[in-house]
Design a protein around this motif. Sequence first.
Motif, PDB file in Angstrom:
ATOM      1  N   GLU A 365       0.810  -1.173  -0.146  1.00  0.00           N
ATOM      2  CA  GLU A 365      -0.094  -0.071   0.000  1.00  0.00           C
ATOM      3  C   GLU A 365       0.822   1.282  -0.175  1.00  0.00           C
ATOM      4  O   GLU A 365       0.589   2.054  -0.694  1.00  0.00           O
ATOM      5  CB  GLU A 365      -0.877  -0.058   1.319  1.00  0.00           C
ATOM      6  CG  GLU A 365      -1.785   1.072   1.401  1.00  0.00           C
ATOM      7  CD  GLU A 365      -2.736   0.850   2.603  1.00  0.00           C
ATOM      8  OE1 GLU A 365      -2.390   1.219   3.704  1.00  0.00           O
ATOM      9  OE2 GLU A 365      -4.052   0.473   2.233  1.00  0.00           O
ATOM     10  N   GLN A 366       1.897   1.307   0.797  1.00  0.00           N
ATOM     11  CA  GLN A 366       2.886   2.325   0.977  1.00  0.00           C
ATOM     12  C   GLN A 366       3.521   2.571  -0.353  1.00  0.00           C
ATOM     13  O   GLN A 366       3.746   3.726  -0.897  1.00  0.00           O
ATOM     14  CB  GLN A 366       3.872   2.107   2.021  1.00  0.00           C
ATOM     15  CG  GLN A 366       4.942   3.131   2.142  1.00  0.00           C
ATOM     16  CD  GLN A 366       4.343   4.187   2.777  1.00  0.00           C
ATOM     17  OE1 GLN A 366       3.278   4.235   3.605  1.00  0.00           O
ATOM     18  NE2 GLN A 366       5.200   5.530   3.037  1.00  0.00           N
ATOM     19  N   SER A 367       3.792   1.318  -1.196  1.00  0.00           N
ATOM     20  CA  SER A 367       4.584   1.588  -2.514  1.00  0.00           C
ATOM     21  C   SER A 367       3.550   2.161  -3.531  1.00  0.00           C
ATOM     22  O   SER A 367       3.823   3.161  -4.287  1.00  0.00           O
ATOM     23  CB  SER A 367       5.110   0.279  -2.980  1.00  0.00           C
ATOM     24  OG  SER A 367       5.977  -0.237  -2.022  1.00  0.00           O
ATOM     25  N   TYR A 379       4.033  17.168  -5.516  1.00  0.00           N
ATOM     26  CA  TYR A 379       4.216  16.370  -4.365  1.00  0.00           C
ATOM     27  C   TYR A 379       5.269  15.462  -4.409  1.00  0.00           C
ATOM     28  O   TYR A 379       5.604  14.568  -3.567  1.00  0.00           O
ATOM     29  CB  TYR A 379       2.941  15.319  -4.175  1.00  0.00           C
ATOM     30  CG  TYR A 379       1.699  16.293  -3.892  1.00  0.00           C
ATOM     31  CD1 TYR A 379       1.541  17.377  -3.055  1.00  0.00           C
ATOM     32  CD2 TYR A 379       0.441  15.979  -4.378  1.00  0.00           C
ATOM     33  CE1 TYR A 379       0.426  18.393  -2.957  1.00  0.00           C
ATOM     34  CE2 TYR A 379      -0.782  16.847  -4.384  1.00  0.00           C
ATOM     35  CZ  TYR A 379      -0.822  17.727  -3.602  1.00  0.00           C
ATOM     36  OH  TYR A 379      -1.853  18.616  -3.439  1.00  0.00           O
ATOM     37  N   LYS A 380       5.936  15.032  -5.639  1.00  0.00           N
ATOM     38  CA  LYS A 380       6.850  14.048  -5.821  1.00  0.00           C
ATOM     39  C   LYS A 380       8.117  14.237  -5.031  1.00  0.00           C
ATOM     40  O   LYS A 380       8.600  13.141  -4.544  1.00  0.00           O
ATOM     41  CB  LYS A 380       7.337  14.050  -7.438  1.00  0.00           C
ATOM     42  CG  LYS A 380       8.114  15.207  -7.819  1.00  0.00           C
ATOM     43  CD  LYS A 380       8.545  14.962  -9.345  1.00  0.00           C
ATOM     44  CE  LYS A 380       8.986  16.419  -9.911  1.00  0.00           C
ATOM     45  NZ  LYS A 380       9.472  16.316 -11.224  1.00  0.00           N
ATOM     46  N   THR A 381       8.613  15.543  -4.592  1.00  0.00           N
ATOM     47  CA  THR A 381       9.590  15.629  -3.885  1.00  0.00           C
ATOM     48  C   THR A 381       9.454  15.308  -2.388  1.00  0.00           C
ATOM     49  O   THR A 381      10.445  14.893  -1.706  1.00  0.00           O
ATOM     50  CB  THR A 381      10.119  17.028  -3.905  1.00  0.00           C
ATOM     51  OG1 THR A 381       8.991  17.846  -3.255  1.00  0.00           O
ATOM     52  CG2 THR A 381      10.552  17.380  -5.185  1.00  0.00           C
ATOM     53  N   ARG A 382       8.124  15.059  -1.920  1.00  0.00           N
ATOM     54  CA  ARG A 382       7.722  14.641  -0.483  1.00  0.00           C
ATOM     55  C   ARG A 382       7.021  13.235  -0.451  1.00  0.00           C
ATOM     56  O   ARG A 382       6.261  13.047   0.230  1.00  0.00           O
ATOM     57  CB  ARG A 382       7.020  15.699   0.331  1.00  0.00           C
ATOM     58  CG  ARG A 382       7.572  16.993   0.196  1.00  0.00           C
ATOM     59  CD  ARG A 382       6.710  18.109   0.930  1.00  0.00           C
ATOM     60  NE  ARG A 382       6.239  17.540   2.266  1.00  0.00           N
ATOM     61  CZ  ARG A 382       5.086  17.972   2.739  1.00  0.00           C
ATOM     62  NH1 ARG A 382       4.235  18.923   1.914  1.00  0.00           N
ATOM     63  NH2 ARG A 382       4.473  17.335   3.860  1.00  0.00           N
ATOM     64  N   ALA A 383       7.269  12.324  -1.553  1.00  0.00           N
ATOM     65  CA  ALA A 383       6.441  11.386  -1.884  1.00  0.00           C
ATOM     66  C   ALA A 383       6.458  10.240  -0.444  1.00  0.00           C
ATOM     67  O   ALA A 383       5.391   9.869  -0.081  1.00  0.00           O
ATOM     68  CB  ALA A 383       6.755  10.795  -3.094  1.00  0.00           C
ATOM     69  N   PRO A 384       7.543   9.925   0.003  1.00  0.00           N
ATOM     70  CA  PRO A 384       7.617   9.354   0.825  1.00  0.00           C
ATOM     71  C   PRO A 384       6.892   9.744   2.251  1.00  0.00           C
ATOM     72  O   PRO A 384       6.146   8.714   3.022  1.00  0.00           O
ATOM     73  CB  PRO A 384       9.070   8.805   1.139  1.00  0.00           C
ATOM     74  CG  PRO A 384       9.705   9.204  -0.031  1.00  0.00           C
ATOM     75  CD  PRO A 384       9.052  10.197  -0.434  1.00  0.00           C
ATOM     76  N   GLU A 385       7.163  10.857   2.506  1.00  0.00           N
ATOM     77  CA  GLU A 385       6.531  11.327   3.905  1.00  0.00           C
ATOM     78  C   GLU A 385       4.930  11.395   3.810  1.00  0.00           C
ATOM     79  O   GLU A 385       4.369  11.036   4.454  1.00  0.00           O
ATOM     80  CB  GLU A 385       7.229  12.874   3.864  1.00  0.00           C
ATOM     81  CG  GLU A 385       6.508  13.612   5.243  1.00  0.00           C
ATOM     82  CD  GLU A 385       6.799  15.340   4.914  1.00  0.00           C
ATOM     83  OE1 GLU A 385       6.128  15.687   5.618  1.00  0.00           O
ATOM     84  OE2 GLU A 385       7.524  15.505   4.287  1.00  0.00           O
ATOM     85  N   LEU A 390      -0.431   9.405   4.348  1.00  0.00           N
ATOM     86  CA  LEU A 390      -1.927   8.881   3.592  1.00  0.00           C
ATOM     87  C   LEU A 390      -2.413   7.526   4.305  1.00  0.00           C
ATOM     88  O   LEU A 390      -3.569   7.394   4.583  1.00  0.00           O
ATOM     89  CB  LEU A 390      -1.586   8.664   1.994  1.00  0.00           C
ATOM     90  CG  LEU A 390      -1.900   9.800   1.289  1.00  0.00           C
ATOM     91  CD1 LEU A 390      -1.420   9.626  -0.305  1.00  0.00           C
ATOM     92  CD2 LEU A 390      -3.130  10.619   1.437  1.00  0.00           C
ATOM     93  N   THR A 391      -1.215   6.677   4.405  1.00  0.00           N
ATOM     94  CA  THR A 391      -1.602   5.522   5.290  1.00  0.00           C
ATOM     95  C   THR A 391      -2.151   5.723   6.829  1.00  0.00           C
ATOM     96  O   THR A 391      -3.198   5.030   7.040  1.00  0.00           O
ATOM     97  CB  THR A 391      -0.279   4.538   5.537  1.00  0.00           C
ATOM     98  OG1 THR A 391       0.283   4.401   4.236  1.00  0.00           O
ATOM     99  CG2 THR A 391      -0.651   3.420   6.189  1.00  0.00           C
ATOM    100  N   ASP A 392      -1.505   6.636   7.453  1.00  0.00           N
ATOM    101  CA  ASP A 392      -2.046   7.197   8.654  1.00  0.00           C
ATOM    102  C   ASP A 392      -3.588   7.548   8.655  1.00  0.00           C
ATOM    103  O   ASP A 392      -4.232   7.394   9.529  1.00  0.00           O
ATOM    104  CB  ASP A 392      -1.138   7.993   9.188  1.00  0.00           C
ATOM    105  CG  ASP A 392      -1.550   8.598  10.827  1.00  0.00           C
ATOM    106  OD1 ASP A 392      -2.204   7.825  11.362  1.00  0.00           O
ATOM    107  OD2 ASP A 392      -1.376   9.727  11.042  1.00  0.00           O
ATOM    108  N   LEU A 393      -3.634   8.503   7.603  1.00  0.00           N
ATOM    109  CA  LEU A 393      -4.995   9.004   7.303  1.00  0.00           C
ATOM    110  C   LEU A 393      -6.216   8.005   7.112  1.00  0.00           C
ATOM    111  O   LEU A 393      -7.004   7.989   7.652  1.00  0.00           O
ATOM    112  CB  LEU A 393      -5.112  10.039   6.141  1.00  0.00           C
ATOM    113  CG  LEU A 393      -6.566  10.711   5.759  1.00  0.00           C
ATOM    114  CD1 LEU A 393      -6.802  11.664   6.671  1.00  0.00           C
ATOM    115  CD2 LEU A 393      -6.090  11.342   4.340  1.00  0.00           C
TER     116      LEU A 393
END
Length: 425
Positions: A365-367, A379-385, A390-393
Motif C-alpha cells: 500500500e505504501q509503494s 508532491y513528488k519531492t515529498r512522496a515517502p513522507e 496517507l496510510t495514517d489518514l
Amino acid sequence: MAKFLHIADIHLGFDRYDTPERTKDFFRALRTVLERYAIEEKVDFVAIAGDLFEHRNIRPATLNQAQVCLQALKDADIPVLAIEGNHDNRPYGTRTSWLKYLSEWDLLKLLEPNDGADAENRLSPWDETTRSGGYIDLPCGVRVVGSNWYGATAPRAIELLAGAIQELPTGPDHTVLLFHHGLEGQIARYAGALRYAELLPLKDAGVDYLALGHIHKNYTAEGWVFNPGSLEANNVEESRFQRGAYLVNLSPQGVDAQLQTDYFQRPVVRLELVAKGQESLDELTQMAMDKAIAAAAQDRSDTAPILELKITGQVGFDRLELDTRRLQEAIKAASNALLVLIRYDVEEMGYQTPLSEGQNRVEIEQSIFEDMLTAHRDYKTRAPELARGLTDLKDRQLAGADEIDLYGLVETLLGLDETVAAPQT
C-alpha cells in the motif's frame, strides 16, 4: 520535336510557420527551376498546371515575385501557358483574378474553356487581342488546351472536355492538356481523386500528354499522364515525397518526360526520440537537444534545414512539465536550423516502485501511494513522507476518527495550516 517544361503547385506567397525566409523559399524554387530547365534548356514553352499562388488574394511582394520570374521567360521569348488551381482560382461570379491580371499584362496566357457552351464553342482559340481563349496552337507543333478547377465535378468535366477537343479543327501533331486534379491511390486521405479509367476519354480524344497538378507528389501513369508534384514541400510530411519539374520532349516516337530535381529546395531533417520512462525531465531534455543539434550539424547543404523532432514513448513525470516551446527555442539557438518543429506525443507511466517478494499489505500500500505521489509535479519531492501520512489518514478514517480531525491531518500534511496561520503572527 517540341521541348517544354511542366510545373505545378508553386504556391508563391506560402505563409505557414510565420517566417519570411520560408516564404521566400517558394520564390527561390520557382526562379531556379525556370533558370535551369526553361531558359538554359531553351524550351519552346512552359506549362503551369495550377496553383501558381498559395492564395487567391496575394500581397504585393508575392505579385512581384511572379512578375520577376515570368518577365525572365518573356525576355527569353518563352511563352507561359497556365490554368488556375484550387488555391488561386477566382471565386464563382467574379470576373478577374491575379492570374487573369498577369495574362492581360502578357506575362502568361491563361487558358480557360467556356464551360457553359456546347462542344463546338467550349474551346475557343487563343486571341491575342482579348487575351483569352481555351487552347493555343504553337509554332513548335503542339496544341495546348486549358481547363478550369472542377473539384468534385471533374469526371463530368473530363467527358465535356474530351468532346470539345474532338470538335476542334485539325491542328498540330501533339496535344497537351493542362488539368488540375489528382489520381486515386497516390496519397492517403484524399477524397474525390479520379480513377484512371475516368481519364481515358481524354486519351481517346487525342491528348498525348496530360499535365496534372494538385497532388504534391511526383507520379506518372501509362506513359501519357504526368504529375511533377509541388516545387517545394508545403510541410514536413511532404518532404518524403519526390517532387520536381518535368522536362518533356514530344516527338513522333512519343513522350520523353524526365523529372528534374536539381534546383533550390529547403532540406528537411526529421528525427524521433523514444523515451523509455526512466529518464528524468532534465535528462530527456538534454537527450532531445543533443540528438537535434547533432542531426542539424550533419546536414551538408549550404541551406539551413527545417528540423522536426518527434518525441514519443513513455515518461515518468507529468508530461506537461516539458516546455516544448523553450526546447524549440533552445535547439534553434544552438543549431543552424531555419525552423525547429517539436511533436510531443508521449504517455505518462509515472514512477513505479518495484515490489519485493514477500512484501506485506502495508508495504504494498505504501509503494502504491508513493507511485501516485511521485507522478504529481507538486508532491513528488515529498512522496515517502506524504505516503506515510496517507496510510495514517486511511487507518484513522477506518477507525472512525472525526472528519474535522481528518481535515486537520490533511492540512498538516500539506502545510496548509502554516499558510493559514502565517498572516495572524
